[in-house]
Every structure is written in structure tokens, then in C-alpha cells.
Design a protein around this motif. Structure first.
Motif, PDB file in Angstrom:
ATOM      1  N   TYR A  78      -1.816   2.888 -19.184  1.00  0.00           N
ATOM      2  CA  TYR A  78      -0.911   1.887 -18.630  1.00  0.00           C
ATOM      3  C   TYR A  78      -1.187   0.552 -19.308  1.00  0.00           C
ATOM      4  CZ  TYR A  78      -0.614   5.661 -15.291  1.00  0.00           C
ATOM      5  OH  TYR A  78      -0.470   6.905 -14.723  1.00  0.00           O
TER       6      TYR A  78
ATOM      7  N   HIS B 189      -0.948  -2.968 -17.454  1.00  0.00           N
ATOM      8  CA  HIS B 189      -1.940  -3.213 -16.407  1.00  0.00           C
ATOM      9  C   HIS B 189      -3.333  -3.435 -16.999  1.00  0.00           C
ATOM     10  CE1 HIS B 189       1.309  -2.242 -13.879  1.00  0.00           C
ATOM     11  NE2 HIS B 189       1.156  -0.931 -13.825  1.00  0.00           N
TER      12      HIS B 189
ATOM     13  N   SER C  61      -3.661  -6.953 -10.845  1.00  0.00           N
ATOM     14  CA  SER C  61      -3.566  -5.964 -11.923  1.00  0.00           C
ATOM     15  C   SER C  61      -4.380  -4.714 -11.604  1.00  0.00           C
ATOM     16  CB  SER C  61      -4.023  -6.570 -13.252  1.00  0.00           C
ATOM     17  OG  SER C  61      -5.327  -7.117 -13.147  1.00  0.00           O
TER      18      SER C  61
ATOM     19  N   LEU D  23      -2.279  -2.646  -9.171  1.00  0.00           N
ATOM     20  CA  LEU D  23      -1.175  -1.982  -9.866  1.00  0.00           C
ATOM     21  C   LEU D  23      -1.683  -0.808 -10.704  1.00  0.00           C
ATOM     22  CD1 LEU D  23       0.879  -5.108 -11.007  1.00  0.00           C
ATOM     23  CD2 LEU D  23       1.554  -3.409  -9.292  1.00  0.00           C
ATOM     24  N   LEU D  24      -2.853  -0.991 -11.303  1.00  0.00           N
ATOM     25  CA  LEU D  24      -3.437   0.075 -12.109  1.00  0.00           C
ATOM     26  C   LEU D  24      -3.809   1.266 -11.235  1.00  0.00           C
ATOM     27  CD1 LEU D  24      -4.405   0.959 -14.905  1.00  0.00           C
ATOM     28  CD2 LEU D  24      -6.586  -0.179 -14.447  1.00  0.00           C
TER      29      LEU D  24
ATOM     30  N   LYS E 206      -2.568   1.981  -8.307  1.00  0.00           N
ATOM     31  CA  LYS E 206      -1.326   2.546  -7.781  1.00  0.00           C
ATOM     32  C   LYS E 206      -0.672   3.478  -8.805  1.00  0.00           C
ATOM     33  CE  LYS E 206       3.128   1.144  -5.814  1.00  0.00           C
ATOM     34  NZ  LYS E 206       3.993  -0.032  -5.446  1.00  0.00           N
ATOM     35  N   SER E 207      -0.684   3.073 -10.071  1.00  0.00           N
ATOM     36  CA  SER E 207      -0.096   3.901 -11.133  1.00  0.00           C
ATOM     37  C   SER E 207      -0.878   5.186 -11.308  1.00  0.00           C
ATOM     38  CB  SER E 207      -0.052   3.120 -12.447  1.00  0.00           C
ATOM     39  OG  SER E 207       0.779   1.984 -12.334  1.00  0.00           O
ATOM     40  N   LEU E 208      -2.216   5.093 -11.223  1.00  0.00           N
ATOM     41  CA  LEU E 208      -3.044   6.270 -11.362  1.00  0.00           C
ATOM     42  C   LEU E 208      -2.819   7.253 -10.216  1.00  0.00           C
ATOM     43  CD1 LEU E 208      -6.405   4.650 -12.544  1.00  0.00           C
ATOM     44  CD2 LEU E 208      -4.960   6.187 -13.877  1.00  0.00           C
TER      45      LEU E 208
ATOM     46  N   LYS F 194      -0.161   7.511  -8.378  1.00  0.00           N
ATOM     47  CA  LYS F 194       1.187   8.062  -8.505  1.00  0.00           C
ATOM     48  C   LYS F 194       1.232   9.165  -9.548  1.00  0.00           C
ATOM     49  CE  LYS F 194       5.961   6.663  -9.437  1.00  0.00           C
ATOM     50  NZ  LYS F 194       6.867   5.525  -9.782  1.00  0.00           N
ATOM     51  N   ALA F 195       0.512   8.954 -10.657  1.00  0.00           N
ATOM     52  CA  ALA F 195       0.487   9.964 -11.711  1.00  0.00           C
ATOM     53  C   ALA F 195      -0.193  11.256 -11.255  1.00  0.00           C
ATOM     54  CB  ALA F 195      -0.216   9.407 -12.934  1.00  0.00           C
TER      55      ALA F 195
END
Length: 486
Positions: free
Chosen positions: A413, A416, A472, A475-476, A478-480, A482-483
Motif C-alpha cells: 500500500y 499509506h 496513516s 489506514l494501513l 485497515k487495508s491489511l 480488508k485484504a
């Protein structure tokens, strides 16, 4: 506050401090005890002798790789224009004629995304941070005026806070290098995915996608360069970042003029909740202060360093602002965190930009690892042979690079990670520490106005750093999550 910053530059006095009894040569993240050890350079390592040539700091190592030692820099042959070009090139691409840092144009790639995410009003933050960083560049020069023996950013830290100041500065510098290496390994992966779109590559037993396998191959191609001790033969590659930045900007302009993409998207006014995260992207774009002492020392007339800073930062601010608005207007909410990935893929200029973005990090791994590698050799026992030192150096460098590769593929990402880098370490390098150094060095004579100004800069940097790091990081994560849930 911004007006006061500009007005104070011409009137700021030089701090008066006592001279240190000695200058420590080494700069390392492993502790203050390493800072007192004798250091060696590549030539001395080859001869298995103790170095007496004065190398040791990260900036000195960098200039040594380029074939320029501290004494040559002390020749002070850099004109005003030369210094402006060097500082501007370093801020934009992480490159200039004498030094290299780890930016490689990453900040430039992300400015359109940052402006679109934060809204057009966030341009005031972009410009304001540029003004503040101009000021902190100026006061670094003032700190150097008092002690001509200071050669590096870490020297200023030591003059201000002793050995702890040097270790703190060195730790943050090395941390920024590591995190930035992760960021442009992610960039390498993303751009390779676009370059080889449609390709199919599988490795039996490996749960890696085609893009991940191609990235692994690219990094493995670059890996042998970490075993080189004499980097002078590849040092010219460090100037590739400047060329890459020119290509990127030209690509965006050509897309707007000839690419059939209309710049008719509406940029939102302000997304306040996204400001902390994008502040890290903005601040990373200006993080070049670790080499400013070298630029200062190389000038024929160091008294013009403040003017050099103003002209350089003004030029860079204008470039970033123009690129940010142009990219955001062209692609709107669909703009990628790396502007090269938003450009029309069938255009020839886009293909050049993509390949430039791919090749730049591959050619820079060895140059960026040089400070780590040389410091490692410094810390090995003198009884270890030169050949064994080279093997240890190569193995450790290879392990670090493979660790960075694994981290980049695990956390792909870009926006992020780059934002976290800017908020966590870059803000310290270019906002907090310069003002803290100046306050400490000039404490007996500093005026109340300047004290308030610099304390305000430190407080603003801390606030921006803390909020940006938290945002940040969230968000990082959250992205992890979600993935992993998909």
C-alpha cells in the motif's frame, strides 16, 4: 505564522555555542558507543588498516561513493546557481551531483493523489510546509556558521545534544532510508504490474502472483550490486532520479495537451479527515535536510545559503503545486497514488515513464545500502580479513534487501507506507530537529521572538507527526485487514 517565518530569515543571528573538544566520526543506529570508534573507508579496508581520511558519517560515505571526500567538499567551489540546481534536484528526485538520498521522486509521484484526497484547500498545507522547511533549512545553515568543523546533519545534532544527539539523528536518518526503500520497492511492484499487464508467470509451490514473482526477479537482478565494494562504477546511476522526475512531469503535461484526457474534473474543497494522512505525503516531498550541510559546505559563498534555500524551495513548491493540480484535474477521484499508473497506458511517453519508475529503484539499491554496509565493516574486528568482511557485508545486505522485499510484498500500500514514513521520520528530519538544534545551540542569546517561533515550529511538527502517524497507521491496518478478509 508563515509571514513571520520569511521575515525572520534575514535577521536570524548565528548561535553562539562552545566548541566540542572533538568530532565523532561514525554515525550509526547501534548505539552511542559505536560513535567513538575509529572508522575506516573502503581503501583502508582493502589494506586492512585504520582509516585516517575522516570518513564516517552517512553523508561522507555518500560523497565517498561518488569519489568526493570531505576535503574536496571543503574546496567550496559551488556557485549560487550550482547550489540551487543541487538542492532543487535533491528535493525533487533525491539526487544531485554530489549526494544521494532515498527519495527517488516518490514525493512527486503522490502529490496529485494527495491534493485530490485532501481537497484543493490542502494546497495551503503543501505550500505552508514548503515555507517551514525553507526556514528550517535556513537555520541549519546558521547552526553551521558557528562551528565550521561540522560536516553533517549528525554533527549538528552532536553539537546541540552531545552523543545522544548524534545517535538520535543517525537513527532517524537510517530509519527513513529503510522505510523509503520499502516504499519504492512497492512502487517497483506496482509499476511492473502495469508494464507486464496480461503476463502469466507461475512458480510451482509458491503462492505468489505474477506481479509478485516479477518483482522478486527484479530485486534478485539488483541483488549482486550489494556485493560491490567499489561503487564508483555505478554511482552515475544515482542521477537517474532527476531524469525520472523530468519524464514524469513531461508525461503528465503531454497527457493534458495531446493525450485526449480533458482536465475537467472538479477537485473537492476540503476533506478535513484526510489531512493528517496526506500531510505525511506532503512532508516527505521536502525531506532533504540531511544533505543540506554538505551543500552549505560546498558553496563558494555560504552566506548565500539562505537565498539558495528560498529559490530552491520556491521552485520545488511551484512544481509540486502545478503537478498536483494538473494530475487531480485530469483524473479526479480515479487518480492513483502514483501518477504514472493513471496515465494512458498506450502512449509512448507513458511507457517511458513507467520504465523509468521501474529502473530507478533497481539501480539505487546498492547506493542506498552503502552507509549500512560500510558501517558494518567498521564494526567488525580488525582480525577479520578483507575478503571475509566483504562476504559478511554482502550477506547482511542481501538479507536486508530480501527483508525489504518481503515487507513490500506483504504491505503493498504505497500511499499509506509513504505517508507513514513522512509523518514518523521525515517530519523529524526537516521540521522538528532543525528548530530543536537551533534552540539548544543559541539558547544563551536567542531572542524571545525567535524562541517562540522555533518552539511553534517544533510544536507544529510534533502535532503533524503524531496525527499523521496515527492516521496513516490506521489506514494501513485497515487495508491489511480488508485484504485478509477477502
Amino acid at each position: 505564522m508563515l509571514g513571520k517565518l520569511w521575515k525572520s530569515m534575514a535577521k536570524l543571528p548565528c548561535p553562539e555555542t562552545s566548541r566540542l573538544s572533538h568530532q565523532v566520526a561514525s554515525e550509526t543506529v547501534h548505539g552511542a558507543n559505536l560513535a567513538l570508534r575509529q572508522v575506516t573507508c573502503d581503501v583502508c579496508i582493502e589494506e586492512n588498516e585504520v582509516c585516517k581520511c575522516g570518513h564516517g558519517d552517512i553523508e561522507d560515505v555518500q560523497s565517498m561513493v561518488k569519489g568526493k571526500d570531505v576535503d574536496q567538499q571543503a574546496g567550496a567551489n559551488s556557485s549560487f546557481l550550482h547550489a540551487v540546481l543541487n538542492m532543487s534536484g535533491m528535493l525533487i528526485a533525491g539526487d544531485n551531483i554530489f549526494y544521494f538520498t532515498c527519495k527517488a521522486g516518490l514525493g512527486q509521484l503522490s502529490t496529485p493523489y494527495a491534493l485530490e484526497s485532501g481537497g484543493w484547500a490542502s494546497v495551503f498545507l503543501l505550500v505552508g510546509l514548503g515555507v517551514i522547511c525553507t526556514y528550517t533549512s535556513h537555520i541549519l545553515g546558521k547552526c553551521l556558521e558557528r562551528n565550521p568543523k561540522s560536516q553533517s546533519y549528525a554533527d549538528i545534532g552532536e553539537n546541540a545534544f552531545g552523543r545522544k544527539g548524534r545517535v538520535l539523528a543517525a537513527t532517524i536518518i537510517y530509519l527513513e532510508i529503510f522505510m523509503a526503500l520499502v516504499s519504492y520497492t512497492i512502487s517497483l511492484h506496482d509499476n511492473l504490474s502495469t508494464v507486464f499487464a496480461g503476463a502469466q508467470l507461475k512458480l510451482p509451490g509458491a503462492k505468489l502472483s505474477t506481479s509478485q514473482l516479477i518483482t522478486v526477479i527484479a530485486v534478485l537482478i539488483a541483488l549482486p550490486s550489494l556485493w560491490l565494494r567499489d561503487l564508483s562504477s555505478i554511482s552515475f546511476l544515482s542521477s537517474g532520479g532527476i531524469l525520472m522526475s523530468i519524464i514524469i512531469f513531461t508525461s503528465v503535461v503531454c497527457t493534458a495537451i495531446f493525450g485526449g484526457v480533458k482536465a475537467n474534473h472538479t477537485i473537492p474543497m476540503l476533506h478535513m479527515q484526510k489531512i493528517p494522512a496526506i500531510s505525511g505525503l506532503y512532508i516527505f516531498s521536502y525531506a532533504g535536510h540531511i544533505v543540506f550541510p554538505n551543500l552549505y559546505k560546498a558553496m563558494k559563498d555560504p552566506s548565500k545559503f539562505t537565498k539558495v534555500s528560498i529559490v530552491s524551495f520556491a521552485s520545488v513548491i511551484a512544481l509540486y503545486t502545478a503537478l498536483a493540480f494538473l494530475g487531480a484535474k485530469l483524473f479526479g477521484p480515479q487518480v492513483n497514488a502514483q501518477i504514472t499508473l493513471s496515465l494512458p497506458q498506450h502512449h509512448f511517453i507513458t511507457k517511458i515513464a513507467l520504465w523509468a519508475t521501474v529502473l530507478t529503484p533497481m539501480t539505487k539499491y546498492a547506493l542506498e545500502f552503502a552507509p549500512f554496509a560500510i558501517q558494518l565493516e567498521h564494526n567488525l574486528p580488525e582480525s577479520v580479513s578483507s575478503r571475509m568482511k566483504l562476504i559478511i557485508r554482502g550477506c547482511v545486505g542481501s538479507i536486508l534487501l530480501l527483508s525489504i522485499l518481503a515487507l513490500a510484498l506483504s504491505v503493498p500500500y504505497f500511499e499509506h507506507v509513504l505517508s507513514l514514513t513522512g509523518s514518523l521520520v521525515s517530519v523529524c528530519i526537516c521540521v522538528i530537529l532543525p528548530s530543536a538544534f537551533y534552540i539548544k545551540l543559541s539558547w544563551p542569546q536567542i531572542s524571545r521572538r525567535l524562541l517562540i517561533l522555533n518552539l511553534s515550529v517544533v510544536a507544529f511538527g510534533l502535532l503533524l507527526g503524531v496525527l499523521g502517524t496515527i492516521s496513516s497507521a490506521k489506514l494501513l491496518i485497515k487495508s491489511l485487514l480488508k485484504a485478509h478478509s477477502t
